[in-house]
Design an enzyme around this catalytic site. Structure first.
Site, PDB file in Angstrom:
ATOM      1  N   CYS A   2       0.828  -1.195   0.000  1.00 51.30           N
ATOM      2  CA  CYS A   2       0.000   0.000   0.000  1.00 51.30           C
ATOM      3  C   CYS A   2       0.872   1.257   0.000  1.00 51.30           C
ATOM      4  O   CYS A   2       1.869   1.355   0.707  1.00 51.30           O
ATOM      5  CB  CYS A   2      -0.938   0.080   1.183  1.00 51.30           C
ATOM      6  SG  CYS A   2      -2.043  -1.315   1.308  1.00 51.30           S
ATOM      7  N   ARG A  27       4.100  -0.358  -4.645  1.00 49.37           N
ATOM      8  CA  ARG A  27       3.799  -0.863  -3.304  1.00 49.37           C
ATOM      9  C   ARG A  27       2.519  -1.696  -3.272  1.00 49.37           C
ATOM     10  O   ARG A  27       2.216  -2.346  -2.270  1.00 49.37           O
ATOM     11  CB  ARG A  27       3.669   0.289  -2.310  1.00 49.37           C
ATOM     12  CG  ARG A  27       4.905   1.156  -2.218  1.00 49.37           C
ATOM     13  CD  ARG A  27       4.709   2.248  -1.212  1.00 49.37           C
ATOM     14  NE  ARG A  27       4.710   1.723   0.134  1.00 49.37           N
ATOM     15  CZ  ARG A  27       5.790   1.540   0.870  1.00 49.37           C
ATOM     16  NH1 ARG A  27       6.966   1.858   0.384  1.00 49.37           N
ATOM     17  NH2 ARG A  27       5.709   1.054   2.081  1.00 49.37           N
ATOM     18  N   TRP A  75      -2.584  -2.954  -1.731  1.00 50.14           N
ATOM     19  CA  TRP A  75      -2.266  -4.376  -1.857  1.00 50.14           C
ATOM     20  C   TRP A  75      -3.105  -5.043  -0.783  1.00 50.14           C
ATOM     21  O   TRP A  75      -2.847  -4.875   0.405  1.00 50.14           O
ATOM     22  CB  TRP A  75      -0.779  -4.604  -1.615  1.00 50.14           C
ATOM     23  CG  TRP A  75      -0.314  -6.008  -1.896  1.00 50.14           C
ATOM     24  CD1 TRP A  75       0.126  -6.503  -3.089  1.00 50.14           C
ATOM     25  CD2 TRP A  75      -0.219  -7.081  -0.955  1.00 50.14           C
ATOM     26  NE1 TRP A  75       0.469  -7.826  -2.946  1.00 50.14           N
ATOM     27  CE2 TRP A  75       0.275  -8.205  -1.655  1.00 50.14           C
ATOM     28  CE3 TRP A  75      -0.511  -7.223   0.401  1.00 50.14           C
ATOM     29  CZ2 TRP A  75       0.484  -9.438  -1.040  1.00 50.14           C
ATOM     30  CZ3 TRP A  75      -0.304  -8.446   1.013  1.00 50.14           C
ATOM     31  CH2 TRP A  75       0.199  -9.549   0.293  1.00 50.14           C
ATOM     32  N   ASN A 101      -1.781   2.196   5.618  1.00 45.26           N
ATOM     33  CA  ASN A 101      -0.880   1.110   5.220  1.00 45.26           C
ATOM     34  C   ASN A 101      -0.496   0.366   6.486  1.00 45.26           C
ATOM     35  O   ASN A 101      -0.019   0.989   7.435  1.00 45.26           O
ATOM     36  CB  ASN A 101       0.365   1.704   4.540  1.00 45.26           C
ATOM     37  CG  ASN A 101       1.418   0.645   4.252  1.00 45.26           C
ATOM     38  OD1 ASN A 101       1.095  -0.516   4.060  1.00 45.26           O
ATOM     39  ND2 ASN A 101       2.669   1.063   4.218  1.00 45.26           N
ATOM     40  N   GLY A 102      -0.720  -0.942   6.512  1.00 41.55           N
ATOM     41  CA  GLY A 102      -0.413  -1.728   7.704  1.00 41.55           C
ATOM     42  C   GLY A 102      -1.598  -2.592   8.072  1.00 41.55           C
ATOM     43  O   GLY A 102      -2.506  -2.795   7.258  1.00 41.55           O
ATOM     44  N   GLU A 486      18.039 -17.391  -7.228  1.00 43.24           N
ATOM     45  CA  GLU A 486      17.604 -16.034  -7.600  1.00 43.24           C
ATOM     46  C   GLU A 486      17.165 -15.984  -9.065  1.00 43.24           C
ATOM     47  O   GLU A 486      16.181 -15.325  -9.403  1.00 43.24           O
ATOM     48  CB  GLU A 486      18.745 -15.040  -7.315  1.00 43.24           C
ATOM     49  CG  GLU A 486      18.564 -13.641  -7.866  1.00 43.24           C
ATOM     50  CD  GLU A 486      17.356 -12.888  -7.320  1.00 43.24           C
ATOM     51  OE1 GLU A 486      16.681 -13.388  -6.403  1.00 43.24           O
ATOM     52  OE2 GLU A 486      17.070 -11.801  -7.843  1.00 43.24           O
ATOM     53  N   LYS A 490      13.513 -14.825 -10.144  1.00 37.59           N
ATOM     54  CA  LYS A 490      13.269 -13.714 -11.077  1.00 37.59           C
ATOM     55  C   LYS A 490      12.333 -14.171 -12.181  1.00 37.59           C
ATOM     56  O   LYS A 490      11.391 -13.492 -12.545  1.00 37.59           O
ATOM     57  CB  LYS A 490      14.610 -13.298 -11.680  1.00 37.59           C
ATOM     58  CG  LYS A 490      15.104 -11.931 -11.687  1.00 37.59           C
ATOM     59  CD  LYS A 490      15.030 -10.993 -10.563  1.00 37.59           C
ATOM     60  CE  LYS A 490      14.220 -11.289  -9.372  1.00 37.59           C
ATOM     61  NZ  LYS A 490      14.479 -10.604  -8.172  1.00 37.59           N
ATOM     62  N   GLU A 493       8.707 -14.843 -10.849  1.00 39.08           N
ATOM     63  CA  GLU A 493       8.057 -13.599 -10.413  1.00 39.08           C
ATOM     64  C   GLU A 493       7.481 -12.807 -11.587  1.00 39.08           C
ATOM     65  O   GLU A 493       6.366 -12.322 -11.522  1.00 39.08           O
ATOM     66  CB  GLU A 493       9.083 -12.668  -9.739  1.00 39.08           C
ATOM     67  CG  GLU A 493       9.323 -12.892  -8.282  1.00 39.08           C
ATOM     68  CD  GLU A 493      10.312 -11.875  -7.730  1.00 39.08           C
ATOM     69  OE1 GLU A 493      10.001 -11.268  -6.709  1.00 39.08           O
ATOM     70  OE2 GLU A 493      11.407 -11.675  -8.312  1.00 39.08           O
ATOM     71  N   HIS A 509      18.395 -36.057  -6.611  1.00 37.53           N
ATOM     72  CA  HIS A 509      17.506 -36.455  -5.511  1.00 37.53           C
ATOM     73  C   HIS A 509      16.070 -35.999  -5.726  1.00 37.53           C
ATOM     74  O   HIS A 509      15.328 -35.823  -4.774  1.00 37.53           O
ATOM     75  CB  HIS A 509      18.041 -35.902  -4.184  1.00 37.53           C
ATOM     76  CG  HIS A 509      19.423 -36.391  -3.864  1.00 37.53           C
ATOM     77  ND1 HIS A 509      19.710 -37.708  -3.630  1.00 37.53           N
ATOM     78  CD2 HIS A 509      20.609 -35.738  -3.781  1.00 37.53           C
ATOM     79  CE1 HIS A 509      21.006 -37.848  -3.393  1.00 37.53           C
ATOM     80  NE2 HIS A 509      21.579 -36.664  -3.489  1.00 37.53           N
ATOM     81  N   LYS A 610       6.218  -4.716  -3.696  1.00 41.68           N
ATOM     82  CA  LYS A 610       7.655  -4.464  -3.527  1.00 41.68           C
ATOM     83  C   LYS A 610       8.076  -4.587  -2.073  1.00 41.68           C
ATOM     84  O   LYS A 610       9.155  -5.067  -1.767  1.00 41.68           O
ATOM     85  CB  LYS A 610       7.940  -3.048  -4.046  1.00 41.68           C
ATOM     86  CG  LYS A 610       9.379  -2.629  -3.964  1.00 41.68           C
ATOM     87  CD  LYS A 610      10.097  -3.035  -5.203  1.00 41.68           C
ATOM     88  CE  LYS A 610      11.581  -2.883  -5.091  1.00 41.68           C
ATOM     89  NZ  LYS A 610      12.284  -3.975  -5.773  1.00 41.68           N
TER      90      LYS A 610
END
Ligand code: G6P
Length: 615
Positions: A2, A27, A75, A101-102, A486, A490, A493, A509, A610
């Protein structure tokens, strides 16, 4: 999660709010809304589900204007993305509007109490209790609006950054912070609030970073800050040093592509800040703590989430190798719940781009309670993590707007390299000569990355062969194992192609069962000569035997894998310990062009945000 923005002053707030929200959209982007106090005395509220552009269209169709307003990009946590659940939220009378926000953790209890007093709630959000609480307190009479806000917040538990406006008070904007970021932009005859500095970059050059438990009253002529108990606070006004261009796309098609290309400059900046002319490392503000801790610490503990966690895994390998200290890593979300056992003298290193990730912060608080000193590797000046750490190494990568982290990640890798060298020197594990060799090689990395960027067209062409696949496997060993993780992250995502990163030695395995002629297997095969390279080649053979399609990242000039791999991506060769800084850039470009071919919205991948300020 947010984004919040607010304005009070002589101008029309609407374009300023939209400009700010555009810069905060990273955000959260499942809905957006504004509340504007109009000249006719009405409080206009406009909200739209989906991207900010939907709200802009609504504002074009129904223009509103006024000198006081708040805006929000969401969000969703409590309640699906819908117009009703979008912010701003109102009290029962429609006179008080709030953006948040929160998470207000005790909202159910507060809501029940208010409902018992006759309040009717419209949304499923936690936020809506705030305007109703303020309304209820004001109903009792005898209290100013500021006092009512403070009293309401004294009964709220959880995390919040809030922007609050009252229909009947056209020249005051209220803001409060506890656990979620919020800044006040101090202007000349006008004031702003925002979740983050880039939102108001063009508009002010002075900011106040609110502290937890502070409430600000902004009027065109000035800002007053007080604590929740009513005592005045003495805010520190800081100059904004960021340039507005830092938050622009600068001609690139996306922020992510711009940020990928910024990496050589970002790393150069970090090196210039921390490597002296004689090749020794100087960690500036963090030096004193590291000097005190270097001999004392029995163990290093690295805490982080997401991409930053992969940087932490890399950091661990470097710290063990160069500084000769036992080191462990943990995810913030795991560490805080696992009843950790730490040696008495443990040095914690927290890694976070934003400095606001809830699980990282919670794990840092726990580590501190357990007696650890905390050094943070962080990108955002003024962030909560920086305030809660004993020392910091700022990555100085500038605002990272693309949701998928790129330049902040390579800056974290570089920060770990610097830190490990310094710790190694302080502990006598590295001598002066080795320190100079290593910093000389570090200084070459920005140029190596330039050379990877120059191969963008080739990498794009390779990605075009695989973008229609459902799955991809990424393999690496030792220093390149975190880079395999990573690279896969990437890819999934931003392209939504399922991708898994694996330690190449573990492939047999489990993931080997996936391999067939449809599975691209991206293998990190640099440098050409080290003790794990032969093992890596054996793994490639195992993939080949099962008809997997190998894409190998190899050192320039290494022709040995051409027969084995369908495609090779040559990159400049450096020492194994630093090869992740170069290799990851090839994987960023591979993921990027894969996502582009798949038609994804690269800067705003679905469901992600983010900065994850909830647990
Ligand atoms: C989110 C972001 C990731 C990031 C992670 C940790 O999930 O989308 O890119 O790596 O949070 O964020 P931090 O700010 O703590 O590095």
């Amino acid at each position: 999660m947010c984004g919040i923005v607010g304005y009070v002053g002589p101008k029309n707030a609407v374009p300023l709010l939209i400009e700010g929200l555009k810069r905060l959209e990273y955000r959260g982007y499942d809905s957006a809304g504004v509340a504007v106090r109009q000249a006719d005395g009405a409080l206009a509220i406009l909200k739209r589900v989906g991207r900010l552009s939907n709200l802009e269209e609504a504002l074009d169709a129904t223009p509103v204007a006024g000198g006081l307003g708040i805006g929000h990009t969401r969000w969703a946590t409590h309640g699906e993305p819908s117009e009703i659940n979008s912010h701003p939220h109102l009290d029962g009378s429609g006179r008080i509007a709030v953006v948040h926000n929160g998470i207000i953790e005790n909202y159910l209890a507060l809501r029940a109490e208010l409902e018992a007093k006759g309040h009717v709630f419209r949304s499923q959000t936690d936020t809506e209790v705030i305007p109703h609480l303020i309304e209820e307190i004001l109903k009792g009479g005898g209290k100013s609006r500021l006092e009512a806000i403070r009293e309401a917040l004294r009964s709220a538990r959880g995390a919040y950054a809030l922007g609050i406006v009252f229909r009947d008070e056209p020249d005051a904007l209220y803001a409060a912070r506890c656990g979620s970021p919020l800044i006040v932009g101090v202007g000349d005859g006008e004031q702003f609030i925002a979740s983050d500095v880039p939102a108001i970059l063009n508009r002010v050059n002075k900011v106040i970073y609110l502290n937890d438990g502070e409430v600000a009253e902004l009027r065109p002529a000035g800002v007053a800050v007080s604590k929740l108990d009513g005592t005045p606070a003495a805010p520190e006004i800081k100059a904004v040093t960021l340039k507005a261009e830092a938050a622009e796309r600068a001609g690139f098609e996306t922020f992510m592509l711009k940020e990928i290309h910024e990496q050589p400059r970002v790393l150069r900046t970090l090196l210039d800040a921390h490597v002296r002319k004689d090749g020794s490392v100087d960690l500036g503000e963090a030096s004193a703590l590291l000097e005190a801790q270097a001999q004392n610490a029995q163990r290093v503990l690295i805490l982080s989430c997401g991409t930053a966690h992969y940087a932490g895994m890399y950091g661990r390998l470097l710290i063990e190798r160069w500084a000769d200290i036992p080191c462990e890593t943990d995810l913030g979300s795991e560490f805080r719940y696992r009843q950790p056992r730490l040696p008495e003298r443990t040095l914690a290193i927290a890694v976070s781009q934003s400095g606001e990730t809830a699980d990282t912060l919670a794990s840092v608080r726990l580590a501190r309670e357990m007696g650890c000193k905390v050094v943070s590797i962080c990108n955002v000046p003024g962030s909560t993590l920086l305030r809660e750490s004993d020392a910091a190494l700022l990555t100085q990568a500038g605002p990272e707007i693309g949701v998928a982290s790129t330049k902040a990640f390579t800056a974290q890798l570089m920060a770990f390299a610097l830190l490990a060298i310094r710790l190694g020197r302080l502990r006598g594990a590295l001598d002066e000569k080795r320190e100079r060799e290593l910093t000389a090689e570090l200084a070459r990395i920005p140029d190596y990355i330039h050379r990877v960027l120059d191969r963008q067209d080739d990498i794009r062409a390779i990605s075009q062969k695989y973008y229609e696949c459902f799955n991809a496997l990424y393999l690496g060993r030792r220093f390149n194992y975190p880079i395999a993780l990573e690279g896969a992250l990437k890819n999934k995502e931003i392209s939504y192609q399922h991708a898994e990163g694996y330690a190449a030695g573990e492939m047999k395995h489990g993931p080997i069962a996936l391999i067939n002629e449809l599975l691209p297997v991206v293998c990190l095969c640099t440098p050409t000569a080290d003790e794990v390279r032969d093992k890596m080649v054996s793994n490639l053979k195992e993939v080949e035997a099962r008809k997997g399609r190998i894409v190998a990242v190899v050192a320039e000039g290494d022709e040995s894998l051409r027969g084995l791999a369908q495609d090779v991506i040559p990159v400049p060769e450096t020492i194994e310990e630093l090869s992740p800084l170069v290799n990851v850039v090839a994987l960023q470009l591979f993921a990027y062009h894969n996502a582009k071919a798949r038609g994804a919205d690269i800067d705003k991948p679905r469901n992600l945000a983010k900065s994850v300020t909830v647990e």
